[in-house]
Structures are given as C-alpha cells and as structure tokens.
Design an enzyme around this catalytic site. Sequence first.
Site, mmCIF file in Angstrom:
data_model
loop_
_atom_site.group_PDB
_atom_site.id
_atom_site.type_symbol
_atom_site.label_atom_id
_atom_site.label_comp_id
_atom_site.label_asym_id
_atom_site.label_seq_id
_atom_site.Cartn_x
_atom_site.Cartn_y
_atom_site.Cartn_z
ATOM 1 N N GLN A 143 0.780 -1.184 -0.146
ATOM 2 C CA GLN A 143 0.068 0.112 0.010
ATOM 3 C C GLN A 143 0.825 1.293 0.189
ATOM 4 O OE1 GLN A 143 -3.770 -0.285 2.507
ATOM 5 N NE2 GLN A 143 -2.314 -1.395 3.828
ATOM 6 N N LEU A 197 13.144 -9.908 1.755
ATOM 7 C CA LEU A 197 13.600 -9.342 3.088
ATOM 8 C C LEU A 197 13.562 -10.454 4.254
ATOM 9 C CD1 LEU A 197 11.484 -6.255 3.117
ATOM 10 C CD2 LEU A 197 13.876 -6.200 3.050
ATOM 11 N N TYR A 202 2.959 -9.503 15.606
ATOM 12 C CA TYR A 202 3.422 -8.455 15.019
ATOM 13 C C TYR A 202 4.119 -7.185 15.383
ATOM 14 C CZ TYR A 202 2.347 -4.331 11.855
ATOM 15 O OH TYR A 202 2.705 -3.116 11.224
HETATM 16 N N1 LIG Z 1 -1.204 -1.684 7.187
HETATM 17 C C1 LIG Z 1 -1.092 -1.159 8.339
HETATM 18 O O1 LIG Z 1 -2.313 -0.760 8.748
HETATM 19 C C2 LIG Z 1 -0.151 -0.455 9.012
HETATM 20 C C3 LIG Z 1 -0.233 0.010 10.254
HETATM 21 C C4 LIG Z 1 0.813 0.699 10.845
HETATM 22 C C5 LIG Z 1 2.063 0.573 10.274
HETATM 23 N N2 LIG Z 1 2.379 -0.183 9.161
HETATM 24 C C6 LIG Z 1 3.550 -0.215 8.508
HETATM 25 O O2 LIG Z 1 3.598 0.528 7.367
HETATM 26 C C7 LIG Z 1 4.675 0.067 6.595
HETATM 27 C C8 LIG Z 1 3.765 -0.355 5.228
HETATM 28 O O3 LIG Z 1 2.623 -1.196 5.479
HETATM 29 P P1 LIG Z 1 1.631 -1.445 4.167
HETATM 30 O O4 LIG Z 1 0.367 -1.141 4.762
HETATM 31 O O5 LIG Z 1 2.179 -0.810 2.926
HETATM 32 O O6 LIG Z 1 1.894 -2.796 4.235
HETATM 33 P P2 LIG Z 1 1.412 -3.939 2.988
HETATM 34 O O7 LIG Z 1 0.512 -3.428 1.847
HETATM 35 O O8 LIG Z 1 1.105 -5.165 3.467
HETATM 36 O O9 LIG Z 1 2.918 -3.936 2.090
HETATM 37 C C9 LIG Z 1 4.131 -4.653 2.719
HETATM 38 C C10 LIG Z 1 4.927 -5.186 1.415
HETATM 39 O O10 LIG Z 1 6.009 -5.734 2.037
HETATM 40 C C11 LIG Z 1 6.150 -6.783 1.046
HETATM 41 N N3 LIG Z 1 6.800 -8.086 1.876
HETATM 42 C C12 LIG Z 1 6.460 -8.750 2.735
HETATM 43 N N4 LIG Z 1 7.468 -9.789 3.065
HETATM 44 C C13 LIG Z 1 8.264 -9.529 2.170
HETATM 45 C C14 LIG Z 1 9.500 -10.057 1.961
HETATM 46 N N5 LIG Z 1 9.938 -11.307 2.576
HETATM 47 N N6 LIG Z 1 10.604 -9.843 1.010
HETATM 48 C C15 LIG Z 1 10.320 -8.643 0.376
HETATM 49 N N7 LIG Z 1 8.874 -7.819 0.519
HETATM 50 C C16 LIG Z 1 8.251 -8.304 1.512
HETATM 51 C C17 LIG Z 1 5.107 -7.232 0.624
HETATM 52 O O11 LIG Z 1 5.163 -7.946 -0.667
HETATM 53 P P3 LIG Z 1 3.885 -8.686 -1.273
HETATM 54 O O12 LIG Z 1 3.212 -7.429 -1.956
HETATM 55 O O13 LIG Z 1 4.863 -9.340 -2.354
HETATM 56 O O14 LIG Z 1 3.148 -9.422 -0.408
HETATM 57 C C18 LIG Z 1 4.319 -5.986 0.631
HETATM 58 O O15 LIG Z 1 4.512 -5.516 -1.111
HETATM 59 C C19 LIG Z 1 5.149 -1.358 7.107
HETATM 60 O O16 LIG Z 1 6.265 -0.935 7.971
HETATM 61 C C20 LIG Z 1 3.919 -1.476 8.144
HETATM 62 O O17 LIG Z 1 4.389 -2.399 9.530
HETATM 63 C C21 LIG Z 1 1.248 -0.579 8.505
#
Ligand SMILES: NC(=O)c1ccc[n+]([C@@H]2O[C@H](COP(=O)([O-])OP(=O)(O)OC[C@H]3O[C@@H](n4cnc5c(N)ncnc54)[C@H](OP(=O)(O)O)[C@@H]3O)[C@@H](O)[C@H]2O)c1
Length: 292
Positions: free
Chosen positions: A14, A39, A127
């Site tokens: 996202q 990663l 998490y």
């Molecule tokens: N989502 C939330 O509500 C939320 C809330 C607070 C903080 N955050 C933080 O904000 C940041 C961005 O989150 P987001 O919502 O954009 O998360 P997201 O949509 O789940 O995207 C995470 C990305 O990480 C990739 N990923 C997962 N495992 C991986 C691996 N082994 N190697 C390489 N890439 C990998 C995923 O790849 P694939 O697309 O291939 O699966 C995905 O593209 C993160 O640090 C998260 O912890 C998120």
Amino acid sequence: MQPPVILVTGVQGQLGCELVPLLSPFGRVVAADRTMLDLADPDAIVAVLRRLTPAMIVNAGAYTAVDRAESEPDLARAVNSRAPGILAEEGKRSGALLIHYSTDYVFDGKRTMPYPEDAPAAPQNVYGSSKLDGERAIAASGVRAIVLRTSWVYGLRGKNCLLTIRKLAAERDALASVADQIGVPHGSRALAAATARIVGAGLPALAERSGLYHLSCSGQASWYDFARAIVGDAPRPRIVPITSAEYPTPARRPAYGVLATSRFESTFGFALPDWRSSLADCIASPAEPSPA
Ligand SMILES: NC(=O)c1ccc[n+]([C@@H]2O[C@H](COP(=O)([O-])OP(=O)(O)OC[C@H]3O[C@@H](n4cnc5c(N)ncnc54)[C@H](OP(=O)(O)O)[C@@H]3O)[C@@H](O)[C@H]2O)c1
C-alpha cells in the site's frame, strides 16, 4: 553527477507503491519488490545493498498480516526485526540514510491519551513485538535513520478496511464493525506524500533529524467510525457496532493507539490533516499510482 539512488522496498504494498512516484524527483528510485529483494533472506539484502549502494533506503516492506503472524512468528520476525537490522547495519557501513515505518501496535493500548514516542512499549501481539524489535535493531546500529510510527493504513490497493467495506457494501445490507478499538486511519498516499516532503529537505537536513517520530493524522476513530465514514451518506449497508469480544481474532489488538505528533510537527514543520479529510481525498482520487 549521477542522481542519488533511493532504494524502496515493498513496492507492491500500500505504502511502497505510492512512494515510488513521489520519491522519484529526489533521485534514481530503485523499486524493489520481493522478487528483487526478499527481506526474509539476509544474504540477499546484503548483496542487493552492496550492489546498489543507495544513498537512501526507504523500507516500506514488512510482514503486515497481524493475525497470521501469531502462527508464523519466525517469518514475521525475519522480515520485521532482522531485515531492518541488516538494512541499518549496511546503511551504517555505507553512509546511507534509512527511512523505516513502524506501528502503534508497539504499545499496549491501555492509555486514553495519545502516546508520545518515549512512552513505554509493550506490544500485545507477535506483529507489534516484531516491529518493536525492528526499531531497536535500527537504533542499535547507529545508522542515520528516520523511523516513522503510524497506524491503520488503507489505500486503493492491497488488503485494507476501505477496500473491504467497499466490496462488502456491494454484497450486504449490514456490516458489523468493532467500536471499542480506537486509533487513527491513514491513507497510504498521504503517508507517502509526507515522506516525500521530508525527503525534499535533502539528505544532510534529514540526517540531522535522525530519530523516532509519530506520523499521524489528527483526530481519532473506532473501526466503526471509520466504516461509517467510508459508507458516508449511502443508504446501505448499515454499520452495526460490535465489541472486540464479539469479533475474536488470533492476535490481540490494543484498545487504543492514538499517537502524539508534536515531535514530528516541530521537527519537520508540518502536520497531517484530520483523518476524515484525508479519507475524503483518498476516496476522491480515482487514480492508481503508476505501476512500481
Ligand atoms: N497496514 C497497516 O495498517 C499499518 C499500520 C501501521 C504501520 N504499518 C507499517 O507501514 C509500513 C507499510 O505497510 P503497508 O500497509 O504498505 O503494508 P503492505 O501493504 O502489507 O505492504 C508490505 C509489502 O512488504 C512486502 N513484503 C512482505 N514480506 C516480504 C519479503 N519477505 N520480502 C520482500 N517484501 C516483502 C509485501 O510484498 P508482497 O506484496 O509481495 O506480499 C508488500 O508489498 C510497514 O512497515 C507496516 O508495518 C502498517
């Protein structure tokens, strides 16, 4: 002179997909999905970083499946704890600056006032604990880093509350939504735009501001409030408030996760808008970001 290389991880996510176009004015963005950079593979991280020698690493990749992490703790920790530590050590070694994202789930949710950065962390699930260990690994490395904690991310792609409600709204007359968890929803584009704004200050200024910050919209909401705001004036579906106890999940969620933002605002000189206006912006923007 060659433009600086900005390595962005997690570009199919996202946040990552929004960061790529918004960071491109500041350097040569290398957009790494998991096929280019796994990663969970420490050797791959080191190899990619030594080959690219980025001036800036923006780590939007993360293991974000909060419930699944309870049964896959090793993988969650590999991606959320070990990988940021390796990115940080490599960044320290080469002089790169690291931008990294973390979460309100590092807190226990027992407060009723916004959490400042230095409030004691006490994650309630795998998490949150894996993300906290990632923060600590970055701090221990001594790398120049901006760590941005945020919460409840949604966007126009991926798995999130906005898209789920939109999908279910077409299928159902009523939807249950948890009303006793309080947090702040964030559009991924707004978070990416805020990141681009701080990157626009330039590497030296950013390096001087290394530290941990809460990046959050103002206001607060329950999931029920958020669902109602998504549905807006539409006659259906009806949103029905329920308690967390009525919606058991494998991972315990903190009851309260509002983040105090004064450190971010006084350091970077701007604030994010209220979450409702950010949601309105997101809903009004039909465009997907350009493909990563
Ligand atoms: N989502 C939330 O509500 C939320 C809330 C607070 C903080 N955050 C933080 O904000 C940041 C961005 O989150 P987001 O919502 O954009 O998360 P997201 O949509 O789940 O995207 C995470 C990305 O990480 C990739 N990923 C997962 N495992 C991986 C691996 N082994 N190697 C390489 N890439 C990998 C995923 O790849 P694939 O697309 O291939 O699966 C995905 O593209 C993160 O640090 C998260 O912890 C998120």
